[in-house]
Design a protein around this motif. Structure first.
Motif, PDB file in Angstrom:
ATOM      1  N   THR A   1     -37.912 -10.785 -29.360  1.00 54.67           N
ATOM      2  CA  THR A   1     -37.730 -11.773 -28.290  1.00 54.67           C
ATOM      3  C   THR A   1     -38.787 -11.602 -27.207  1.00 54.67           C
ATOM      4  O   THR A   1     -39.403 -12.584 -26.751  1.00 54.67           O
TER       5      THR A   1
ATOM      6  N   THR B   1     -36.026 -15.586 -38.688  1.00 59.32           N
ATOM      7  CA  THR B   1     -34.687 -15.224 -38.209  1.00 59.32           C
ATOM      8  C   THR B   1     -33.598 -15.794 -39.113  1.00 59.32           C
ATOM      9  O   THR B   1     -32.657 -15.082 -39.503  1.00 59.32           O
TER      10      THR B   1
ATOM     11  N   THR C   1     -42.097 -12.737 -28.526  1.00 57.42           N
ATOM     12  CA  THR C   1     -42.188 -14.191 -28.579  1.00 57.42           C
ATOM     13  C   THR C   1     -42.560 -14.765 -27.223  1.00 57.42           C
ATOM     14  O   THR C   1     -43.406 -15.656 -27.118  1.00 57.42           O
ATOM     15  N   LYS C   2     -41.947 -14.263 -26.160  1.00 61.43           N
ATOM     16  CA  LYS C   2     -42.283 -14.739 -24.815  1.00 61.43           C
ATOM     17  C   LYS C   2     -43.731 -14.441 -24.477  1.00 61.43           C
ATOM     18  O   LYS C   2     -44.423 -15.260 -23.869  1.00 61.43           O
TER      19      LYS C   2
ATOM     20  N   SER D   1     -34.441  -7.047 -32.554  1.00 52.94           N
ATOM     21  CA  SER D   1     -34.301  -8.411 -32.028  1.00 52.94           C
ATOM     22  C   SER D   1     -34.821  -8.514 -30.604  1.00 52.94           C
ATOM     23  O   SER D   1     -35.497  -9.491 -30.243  1.00 52.94           O
ATOM     24  N   ILE D   2     -34.518  -7.518 -29.787  1.00 55.38           N
ATOM     25  CA  ILE D   2     -35.000  -7.517 -28.396  1.00 55.38           C
ATOM     26  C   ILE D   2     -36.522  -7.451 -28.355  1.00 55.38           C
ATOM     27  O   ILE D   2     -37.177  -8.178 -27.594  1.00 55.38           O
TER      28      ILE D   2
ATOM     29  N   SER E   1     -43.210 -20.822 -32.978  1.00 59.71           N
ATOM     30  CA  SER E   1     -41.750 -20.923 -32.819  1.00 59.71           C
ATOM     31  C   SER E   1     -41.077 -21.246 -34.144  1.00 59.71           C
ATOM     32  O   SER E   1     -40.035 -20.669 -34.481  1.00 59.71           O
TER      33      SER E   1
END
Length: 257
Positions: A245, A194, A248-249, A241-242, A187
């Motif tokens: 994201t 970012t 990352t999940k 970015s999507i 994280s």
């Protein structure tokens, strides 16, 4: 019931306020004309972006390179610093903890001006190196506090058990502590990347000739008017970015057991 409806109304209003500009940007990235008047569907601006915008892609490569390198270095320093602040007692610890808050609370423009004065004083040439130093400087506190929050929930008896079994400090760090706080490390790294990729204010002060990052390049283009090429580039960045994201999940599900 009325309170629930009111909360839902304001939530939806906030989401519309946030997402409608993005939807407009996406739609007009496919507009044939340059103005906000719809002239018909076209991919010409994406073609121009990929085929004739070498300066944009050069700035994009600079941004990615600095973001990743700065993210790695700040994550390593921030992780080790958080471990030291959490578990070790030394002279000046409280003062150091206080100093780590400063980059988080001072305005970015002050940080940029301060670094510019520093580089000018020591006669350090502005360029990619100064951008990297600046980004690493403001990234470290973010990583440090993310790791500290993770260490607050850490069961230190595991570390003591490792010492009792004969593990050295380095072995305990590598085989016990790092795996346990890995979600926080990931994280922190993603936050660093970012923040670095998105930064404009600090970069504006410490960038030298020929070292423009993507935010600086977009700013220079907007000064002459909003080009539909910027719309196409923005849509591409939204897509990236999507993807990040969602990735990352997936990583968090993999690491958090």
């Amino acid at each position: 019931m009325n309170k629930r409806r009111t909360s839902l109304f304001f939530f939806l209003l906030s989401m519309l306020f946030f997402y409608i500009p993005l939807l407009i940007l996406i739609v007009y990235s496919f507009n044939e004309g340059k103005s906000m008047v719809w002239k018909g569907f076209s991919l010409k601006w994406y073609e121009e972006l990929f085929m004739y915008s070498d300066n944009i892609w050069k700035a994009f490569r600079y941004s990615v390179f600095i973001a990743v390198l700065s993210g790695v270095i700040s994550t390593v320093i921030g992780t080790l610093g958080a471990i030291g602040l959490q578990w070790y007692d030394f002279k000046g610890k409280k003062a150091l903890q206080l100093l780590t808050y400063i980059p988080l609370v001072i305005p970015e423009i002050i940080l940029g001006v301060s670094l510019l004065i520093l580089f000018a004083t020591i006669k350090f040439e502005l360029g990619l190196t100064t951008i990297f130093i600046a980004h690493t400087t403001f990234n470290i506190p973010f990583v440090l506090f993310i790791i500290l929050s993770r260490l607050e929930e850490f069961d230190y008896s595991i570390v003591e058990a490792a010492y009792d079994l004969g593990a050295t400090e380095l072995q305990t760090l590598r085989k016990v502590i790092i795996p346990a706080i890995l979600p926080g490390i990931v994280s922190g790294f993603l936050i660093s990347v970012t923040l670095s990729f998105d930064d404009f204010v600090t970069t504006f002060f410490v960038a030298g000739p020929g070292s423009s990052t993507l935010p600086l390049r977009i700013y220079s283009m907007i000064r002459l008017g909003v080009s539909p090429v910027i719309n196409a580039l923005s849509v591409l960045l939204i897509g990236i970015s999507i993807i990040l994201t969602l990735s990352t999940k997936s990583l968090q599900k993999y690491f958090v057991k």
